[in-house]
Motif scaffolding. Structure first.
Motif, mmCIF file in Angstrom:
data_model
loop_
_atom_site.group_PDB
_atom_site.id
_atom_site.type_symbol
_atom_site.label_atom_id
_atom_site.label_comp_id
_atom_site.label_asym_id
_atom_site.label_seq_id
_atom_site.Cartn_x
_atom_site.Cartn_y
_atom_site.Cartn_z
ATOM 1 N N LEU A 102 37.334 44.561 36.890
ATOM 2 C CA LEU A 102 36.785 44.273 38.219
ATOM 3 C C LEU A 102 36.829 42.772 38.488
ATOM 4 O O LEU A 102 36.336 41.986 37.689
ATOM 5 C CB LEU A 102 35.339 44.761 38.317
ATOM 6 N N PHE A 106 32.778 41.639 43.767
ATOM 7 C CA PHE A 106 32.966 43.064 44.017
ATOM 8 C C PHE A 106 31.686 43.585 44.674
ATOM 9 O O PHE A 106 30.600 43.027 44.498
ATOM 10 C CB PHE A 106 33.250 43.827 42.724
ATOM 11 N N GLU A 110 32.133 49.464 44.574
ATOM 12 C CA GLU A 110 33.204 49.238 43.594
ATOM 13 C C GLU A 110 32.648 49.305 42.177
ATOM 14 O O GLU A 110 33.264 49.894 41.280
ATOM 15 C CB GLU A 110 33.853 47.876 43.840
#
Length: 349
Positions: A102, A106, A110
């Protein structure tokens, strides 16, 4: 309640992630550096780990490496959190065994989606793992001897995940052991000098891959490639050989597996030598039907059908169109529906 370990030196990000997770029904463990994270992981065995890459003392790569060396933590799903966006960093993370990546910043969805996806995939793999171990019970008439050692060997090995179209090993590589397919599908490819290729085998979960090369102590004669996202377990060569030498009942079962594989390849060679193109494609469809979860629904591309039947792609397209006009199959993208298996079986050469 699932437990998530967050290893992050930025207080705001660490606390923010913890708050999101707790509101979503997770238990959050927090560590502000890599060393503290390793201690918490070893102590609590979380269901998943979120870890920053750039940290003082011990970076995320070091955390992943050390957790991977510990059998108690090596299988915990691992997601990197980082501000880096360079592809080389992503590739390094995946090659080291990370499950996801990630990039900061984010959003809440997410984060939650990545965690839920990885936990669900890991649960499916554990279910497949249990199914495989149960299946292995049938390998030995005396489950107290060789079977227990084989199960312990498999249970102690880390699962390797490979993506669709990724190669497991190439023709000419030396076998390092025996692969056990846990999830997904692997095709074996034999390439001709003119560049054409033939699929000689399709392996499904619970199948062993590379047994012939292992026993012959020779290089692989085919290339193994994943046809979908796949998980395999590598059983080291020396441990498998010792097990086969020690327990004749296990050796007999592996010989049966090898004999079945040889028999299937003999049938394929006879089809290539003596059957018409139309009949060969029909036989491929019937073989796939026997190993498919649904005997009447096949998910396979025209390219793979051509490589299995040893014919040109255009020939496959023309023949499938003929089969559709005759009411034998229906086509929807890469999915084939076998409408009349009986008629397909009785097709004349």
């Amino acid at each position: 309640m699932k437990t998530v370990l967050i290893i992050e030196d930025d207080n705001d990000i660490r606390e923010g992630c913890a708050e999101i997770l707790e509101l979503s029904g997770y238990k959050a463990l927090k560590a502000n550096n890599g060393k503290a994270g390793i201690e918490l992981a070893s102590q609590h065995k979380p269901d998943i780990i979120l870890c920053d890459i750039m940290m003082p003392e011990l970076d995320g790569y070091g955390v992943l490496y050390l957790l991977g060396k510990n059998s108690a933590t090596s299988e915990i799903p691992f997601i990197f959190l980082t501000a880096k966006t360079e592809r080389i960093d992503f590739r390094k993370a995946m090659e080291m065994g990370a499950d996801d990546y990630l990039t900061k910043p984010f959003d809440d969805m997410e984060l939650i989606t990545a965690i839920e996806t990885r936990i669900n995939k890991w649960q499916k793999q554990k279910d497949a793992y249990r199914s495989t171990l149960n299946h292995l019970e049938r390998l030995s008439l005396n489950p107290g001897d060789g079977m227990n050692e084989l199960k312990a060997l498999i249970a102690g090995r880390k699962i390797k995940r490979i993506k669709k179209k990724q190669v497991l090993f190439y023709e000419g590589d030396s076998p390092q052991g025996l692969y056990l397919l846990m999830e997904g599908s692997i095709k074996m490819i034999k390439r001709a000098l003119d560049g054409r290729q033939l699929i000689t085998s399709l392996y499904k979960p619970d199948d062993y891959i590379g047994l012939d090369s292992l026993l012959l102590e020779e290089a692989y004669t085919e290339t193994a490639e994943a046809t979908e996202h796949t998980s395999v377990c590598l059983l080291p060569k020396e441990l498998i050989v010792n097990l086969l030498n020690k327990y004749p009942e296990v050796s007999r079962q592996f010989i049966k597996i090898l004999s079945k594989d040889i028999h299937q390849k003999e049938e394929q060679l006879l089809e290539l030598a003596y059957l018409s193109v139309r009949k060969r494609i029909a036989q491929v469809l019937l073989r796939l039907s026997k190993t498919s979860a649904s005997p009447t629904l096949l998910n396979i591309s025209r390219d793979e059908l051509a490589e299995l039947a040893g014919v040109a792609l255009e020939t496959v397209s023309r023949t499938l169109s003929d089969f559709k006009e005759e009411g034998l199959i229906e086509k929807n993208g890469n999915q084939l529906c076998l409408i009349d298996i009986s008629r397909i079986t009785k097709l004349k050469n």
